[in-house]
Design a protein around this motif. Sequence first.
Motif, mmCIF file in Angstrom:
data_model
loop_
_atom_site.group_PDB
_atom_site.id
_atom_site.type_symbol
_atom_site.label_atom_id
_atom_site.label_comp_id
_atom_site.label_asym_id
_atom_site.label_seq_id
_atom_site.Cartn_x
_atom_site.Cartn_y
_atom_site.Cartn_z
ATOM 1 N N TYR A 43 0.840 -1.190 0.000
ATOM 2 C CA TYR A 43 0.000 0.000 0.000
ATOM 3 C C TYR A 43 0.881 1.249 0.000
ATOM 4 N N LEU A 44 0.429 2.261 -0.717
ATOM 5 C CA LEU A 44 1.193 3.507 -0.802
ATOM 6 C C LEU A 44 0.239 4.683 -0.641
ATOM 7 N N PRO A 45 0.353 5.443 0.439
ATOM 8 C CA PRO A 45 -0.542 6.597 0.624
ATOM 9 C C PRO A 45 -0.442 7.560 -0.552
ATOM 10 N N VAL A 46 -1.567 8.146 -0.927
ATOM 11 C CA VAL A 46 -1.606 8.980 -2.130
ATOM 12 C C VAL A 46 -0.714 10.207 -2.010
ATOM 13 N N ASP A 47 -0.553 10.766 -0.806
ATOM 14 C CA ASP A 47 0.332 11.935 -0.670
ATOM 15 C C ASP A 47 1.792 11.548 -0.878
ATOM 16 N N ILE A 48 2.158 10.348 -0.481
ATOM 17 C CA ILE A 48 3.524 9.885 -0.714
ATOM 18 C C ILE A 48 3.725 9.576 -2.196
ATOM 19 N N THR A 49 2.688 9.047 -2.829
ATOM 20 C CA THR A 49 2.741 8.798 -4.268
ATOM 21 C C THR A 49 3.004 10.100 -5.026
ATOM 22 N N VAL A 50 2.246 11.131 -4.684
ATOM 23 C CA VAL A 50 2.398 12.428 -5.340
ATOM 24 C C VAL A 50 3.773 13.027 -5.051
ATOM 25 N N ASN A 51 4.232 12.913 -3.808
ATOM 26 C CA ASN A 51 5.571 13.413 -3.482
ATOM 27 C C ASN A 51 6.625 12.748 -4.368
ATOM 28 N N GLY A 52 6.495 11.429 -4.531
ATOM 29 C CA GLY A 52 7.445 10.710 -5.367
ATOM 30 C C GLY A 52 7.403 11.181 -6.808
ATOM 31 N N ILE A 53 6.202 11.359 -7.352
ATOM 32 C CA ILE A 53 6.048 11.809 -8.739
ATOM 33 C C ILE A 53 6.696 13.182 -8.937
ATOM 34 N N LEU A 54 6.489 14.084 -7.978
ATOM 35 C CA LEU A 54 7.076 15.420 -8.097
ATOM 36 C C LEU A 54 8.605 15.378 -7.949
ATOM 37 N N LEU A 55 9.095 14.492 -7.088
ATOM 38 C CA LEU A 55 10.544 14.350 -6.947
ATOM 39 C C LEU A 55 11.164 13.789 -8.225
ATOM 40 N N PHE A 56 10.498 12.806 -8.836
ATOM 41 C CA PHE A 56 11.000 12.251 -10.098
ATOM 42 C C PHE A 56 11.067 13.348 -11.158
ATOM 43 N N THR A 57 10.016 14.166 -11.200
ATOM 44 C CA THR A 57 9.949 15.237 -12.196
ATOM 45 C C THR A 57 11.073 16.239 -11.983
ATOM 46 N N TRP A 58 11.239 16.672 -10.726
ATOM 47 C CA TRP A 58 12.329 17.611 -10.404
ATOM 48 C C TRP A 58 13.689 17.032 -10.769
ATOM 49 N N ASN A 59 13.918 15.769 -10.405
ATOM 50 C CA ASN A 59 15.203 15.138 -10.664
ATOM 51 C C ASN A 59 15.485 15.061 -12.165
ATOM 52 N N TYR A 60 14.428 14.846 -12.956
ATOM 53 C CA TYR A 60 14.607 14.722 -14.404
ATOM 54 C C TYR A 60 14.924 16.065 -15.062
ATOM 55 N N ILE A 61 14.191 17.089 -14.669
ATOM 56 C CA ILE A 61 14.333 18.365 -15.382
ATOM 57 C C ILE A 61 15.463 19.241 -14.838
ATOM 58 N N ASP A 62 15.896 18.985 -13.587
ATOM 59 C CA ASP A 62 16.914 19.859 -12.989
ATOM 60 C C ASP A 62 18.263 19.175 -12.788
ATOM 61 N N ASN A 63 18.382 17.916 -13.191
ATOM 62 C CA ASN A 63 19.647 17.210 -12.950
ATOM 63 C C ASN A 63 20.132 16.535 -14.234
#
Length: 320
Positions: free
Chosen positions: A300-320
Motif C-alpha cells: 500500500y502507498l498513501p496517495v500523498d507519498i505517491t504524489v511526493n514521489g512523482i514530483l521528486l522524479f519530475t524535479w530530478n529529471y528536469i533539474d539534474n
Amino acid sequence: MASFEEGFLNYKPPVLPDELSHLPDRVSNSFVGKTIFITGGSGFLGKVLVEKLLRKCPDIERIYLLLRTKKGSNPKQRVETIFSSVLFDYLKELRGVEVINKVYPIAGDVSEPNLAINESDRRLLADTVQIVFHAAATIRFDEALKKAVLLNTRGTKMVLELAKEMKNLLVFVHVSTSYCHLDEKVLFEKAYPPPTDPHKIIQSMEMLDEPFVETISKEILGSFPNSYAFTKCLSEHLVVEQIEAGLPCIIARPSIVIPIWKEPLPGWTDNINGPTGLLIGAGKGVIRTMFCHNQGYADYLPVDITVNGILLFTWNYIDN
C-alpha cells in the motif's frame, strides 16, 4: 474533548522548524513559471497532485486539466466542483481563493480519438505546456476489455501524440502501476517487453464491437488476470517507444494507492476502491470475517507519498 471529526477537519499540516525554514525548496523552485497539463486531474490521485502543486509551488504559471462533460456538468463547472472538496480548504486558506484561477479546464476526453480536443486548445497546449502528467485511466479490474484498451492504452497513445507537438516539453510523466508485469517476481526499474503489440490491439478494439471482444477477452488477456493490468502494461510500451525516439519521458509505478497519510488532510479519500472499502466495511461492522491467504501481503502507498514521489522524479529529471 474534541471529536474525531472536529480534529480531522481542523488539521493543519506541520510547518518546518526555524532551523530548516531558510533552506531553498529545490523541488518547488523547479516548477516556477511552468505550465502543466494534467490528465486524470479529477481523479483521486489527480486531485492530490493538483493540490500539492498549488500549495507548494505558488509561482507555477498555469495548470491545464483535461476534463469531459460529465453528468450534465461542463468542464468549467467540474473545476468548480473539484475545488469545493474539503481537500482544498487548507490550500485556499494558505494561498487565497484566487489560487484556483491558475487552473484552466481543457474540454476533451481521453477515451476519444485525438482526445476530443478542439484545434485552438490543441495549439494552446502545444505552444505553452512544459510538463505533462498523464494519470487518466480506468482502474476497474472488471472493466470491459474494449473500453479499457481505448481509455488506458489508446488514450496514452493520444496523449503522447499531443506531447510530441509541444514545443517546450521538458518531461512527460506517465503514471503506471507496479502490477503491470505480473510475471515478474521482482520489478526492476527498467522496461519490459509487452505481451503483444499495443498498436495492433488498439486497431482491433477500434474495429470490433464490444460483445464480440468479450467473447474472446480471455484469449487476448492470456496470463493477465484483468483488463487493467493488461492495458497498463501495453501503455508502458507505448511510452518506452517514445523514450527510444527521443521524447523526454518518465514512467512512475506506484503500488496500491490508499488515502492520505499526512498532508494536507490525513485519511482523506474520495472513493472506496481497493482496501479502503474493506476497512470501511470492517470499521462499520458490516464485514466481520473475510476469507483470505494469511501468508499473503499487499503493498500500500498513501496517495500523498505517491504524489511526493512523482514530483521528486519530475524535479530530478528536469533539474539534474
